[in-house]
Design a protein around this motif. Structure first.
Motif, mmCIF file in Angstrom:
data_model
loop_
_atom_site.group_PDB
_atom_site.id
_atom_site.type_symbol
_atom_site.label_atom_id
_atom_site.label_comp_id
_atom_site.label_asym_id
_atom_site.label_seq_id
_atom_site.Cartn_x
_atom_site.Cartn_y
_atom_site.Cartn_z
ATOM 1 N N ASN A 65 0.826 -1.057 -0.264
ATOM 2 C CA ASN A 65 -0.143 0.202 0.024
ATOM 3 C C ASN A 65 0.901 0.883 0.370
ATOM 4 N N GLY A 66 2.391 1.483 0.334
ATOM 5 C CA GLY A 66 2.868 2.024 0.847
ATOM 6 C C GLY A 66 2.956 2.345 -0.931
ATOM 7 N N ILE A 67 3.897 1.924 -1.399
ATOM 8 C CA ILE A 67 4.544 1.877 -3.172
ATOM 9 C C ILE A 67 3.183 2.410 -3.398
ATOM 10 N N PHE A 68 2.225 1.391 -3.615
ATOM 11 C CA PHE A 68 1.440 2.560 -4.330
ATOM 12 C C PHE A 68 0.642 3.737 -3.709
ATOM 13 N N LEU A 69 0.474 4.779 -2.376
ATOM 14 C CA LEU A 69 0.532 4.877 -1.977
ATOM 15 C C LEU A 69 1.426 6.707 -2.609
ATOM 16 N N GLU A 70 3.188 5.908 -2.866
ATOM 17 C CA GLU A 70 3.955 6.516 -3.749
ATOM 18 C C GLU A 70 3.747 6.975 -4.738
ATOM 19 N N LEU A 71 3.581 5.875 -5.495
ATOM 20 C CA LEU A 71 2.682 5.625 -7.027
ATOM 21 C C LEU A 71 1.656 6.716 -7.252
ATOM 22 N N MET A 72 0.697 7.170 -6.472
ATOM 23 C CA MET A 72 -0.523 7.900 -6.738
ATOM 24 C C MET A 72 0.115 9.547 -6.361
ATOM 25 N N SER A 73 1.456 9.664 -5.834
ATOM 26 C CA SER A 73 1.432 11.143 -5.502
ATOM 27 C C SER A 73 2.817 11.484 -6.706
ATOM 28 N N ALA A 74 3.448 10.508 -6.767
ATOM 29 C CA ALA A 74 4.087 11.119 -8.522
ATOM 30 C C ALA A 74 2.939 11.077 -9.184
ATOM 31 N N LEU B 91 0.542 12.568 -8.983
ATOM 32 C CA LEU B 91 -0.012 13.621 -9.720
ATOM 33 C C LEU B 91 1.027 15.300 -9.312
ATOM 34 N N CYS B 92 2.045 14.783 -9.278
ATOM 35 C CA CYS B 92 3.654 15.168 -9.385
ATOM 36 C C CYS B 92 3.919 15.437 -10.465
ATOM 37 N N MET B 93 3.452 14.581 -11.761
ATOM 38 C CA MET B 93 3.125 14.765 -13.020
ATOM 39 C C MET B 93 2.307 15.589 -13.644
ATOM 40 N N VAL B 94 1.370 15.298 -13.561
ATOM 41 C CA VAL B 94 -0.245 16.426 -14.261
ATOM 42 C C VAL B 94 0.552 17.857 -13.644
ATOM 43 N N LEU B 95 1.390 18.051 -12.076
ATOM 44 C CA LEU B 95 1.829 20.119 -11.894
ATOM 45 C C LEU B 95 2.946 20.094 -12.308
ATOM 46 N N CYS C 56 12.675 17.001 -13.870
ATOM 47 C CA CYS C 56 12.773 16.233 -12.679
ATOM 48 C C CYS C 56 11.031 16.000 -11.997
ATOM 49 N N MET C 57 9.670 16.665 -12.784
ATOM 50 C CA MET C 57 8.856 16.320 -12.176
ATOM 51 C C MET C 57 7.871 15.530 -12.648
ATOM 52 N N PHE C 58 8.053 16.089 -14.382
ATOM 53 C CA PHE C 58 7.426 14.673 -14.896
ATOM 54 C C PHE C 58 7.679 13.031 -14.865
ATOM 55 N N PHE C 59 9.340 12.702 -14.531
ATOM 56 C CA PHE C 59 9.826 11.522 -14.600
ATOM 57 C C PHE C 59 10.121 10.841 -13.579
ATOM 58 N N CYS C 60 9.764 12.034 -12.420
ATOM 59 C CA CYS C 60 9.406 11.345 -10.739
ATOM 60 C C CYS C 60 8.969 10.340 -10.234
ATOM 61 N N ILE C 61 8.986 9.271 -11.134
ATOM 62 C CA ILE C 61 8.646 7.838 -10.389
ATOM 63 C C ILE C 61 9.462 7.395 -9.905
#
Length: 191
Positions: free
Chosen positions: A44-53, A55-59, A88-93
């Motif tokens: 679930n932590g990996i999933f949460l980090e992926l969702m955060s990443a 969001l950063c890609m959209v930003l 840096c932000m779009f390729f943040c995964i």
């Protein structure tokens, strides 16, 4: 790069804060010898980090250029800065992945291995920076690519540990089912 730092720092804060939440909750579950919660927390932590990443890609798509236009009217700074920040932000995964797997290593007591993966990424970044910036003549974009690639490799080196059968974390299929209470606990600790 200096003008990009606040937004880049915000991105890293989200990644590290979430990683700290994963680390603390996972360590607690390991101490309780609750293997089911260990596996669920990691997944679930990996999933949460992926969702955060994501969001950063959209930003990155929406605000990187605007972020620089608001700060300066010098076209070259806007061009270079927005290019650097976008990469840096779009390729943040990979950045989120490296931080996540490094925190998973810490929570399972593999501190030396965690340090090795961080050092590996840092040394690779030091090597790639001059190659990408000067030899390939990518300029400031080269610095962003060097960082992204180095973090990717560091993340892959960290991930390699969890493929090993000796890992305390087992990524079973049922562990990937999202659990809101795990998300909430990770975020409360991370914040």
């Amino acid at each position: 790069v200096g003008l990009a730092f606040p937004l880049q720092n915000l991105m890293m804060s989200v990644a590290i804060g979430t990683g700290v939440g994963i680390n603390a909750l996972l360590s607690k579950s390991l101490g309780e010898k609750n293997q089911n919660l260990v596996n669920r927390t990691a997944a679930n932590g990996i999933f949460l980090e992926l969702m955060s990443a994501l969001l950063c890609m959209v930003l990155a798509l929406l605000v990187t250029r605007i972020f620089f236009v608001v700060q300066t009217d010098i076209p070259r700074i806007i061009e270079y800065g927005s290019s650097y920040l976008f990469i840096c932000m779009f390729f943040c995964i990979p950045v989120f992945g490296q931080i996540t797997f490094e925190r998973l290593l810490l929570s399972t007591g593999k501190t030396v291995y965690s340090m090795i993966t961080q050092a590996f990424g840092a040394v690779l970044n030091i090597i790639l920076d001059p190659i990408f910036i000067f030899v390939l003549d990518w300029g400031i974009a080269g610095a962003a690519w060097a960082t992204t690639i180095s973090m990717s490799v560091g993340g892959i080196v960290s991930l390699a540990h969890f493929i090993d059968r000796k890992s305390f974390i087992r990524f079973r299929q049922h562990a990937w089912v999202p659990k809101l209470y795990i998300f909430r606990n990770i975020m409360l600790i991370g914040i």
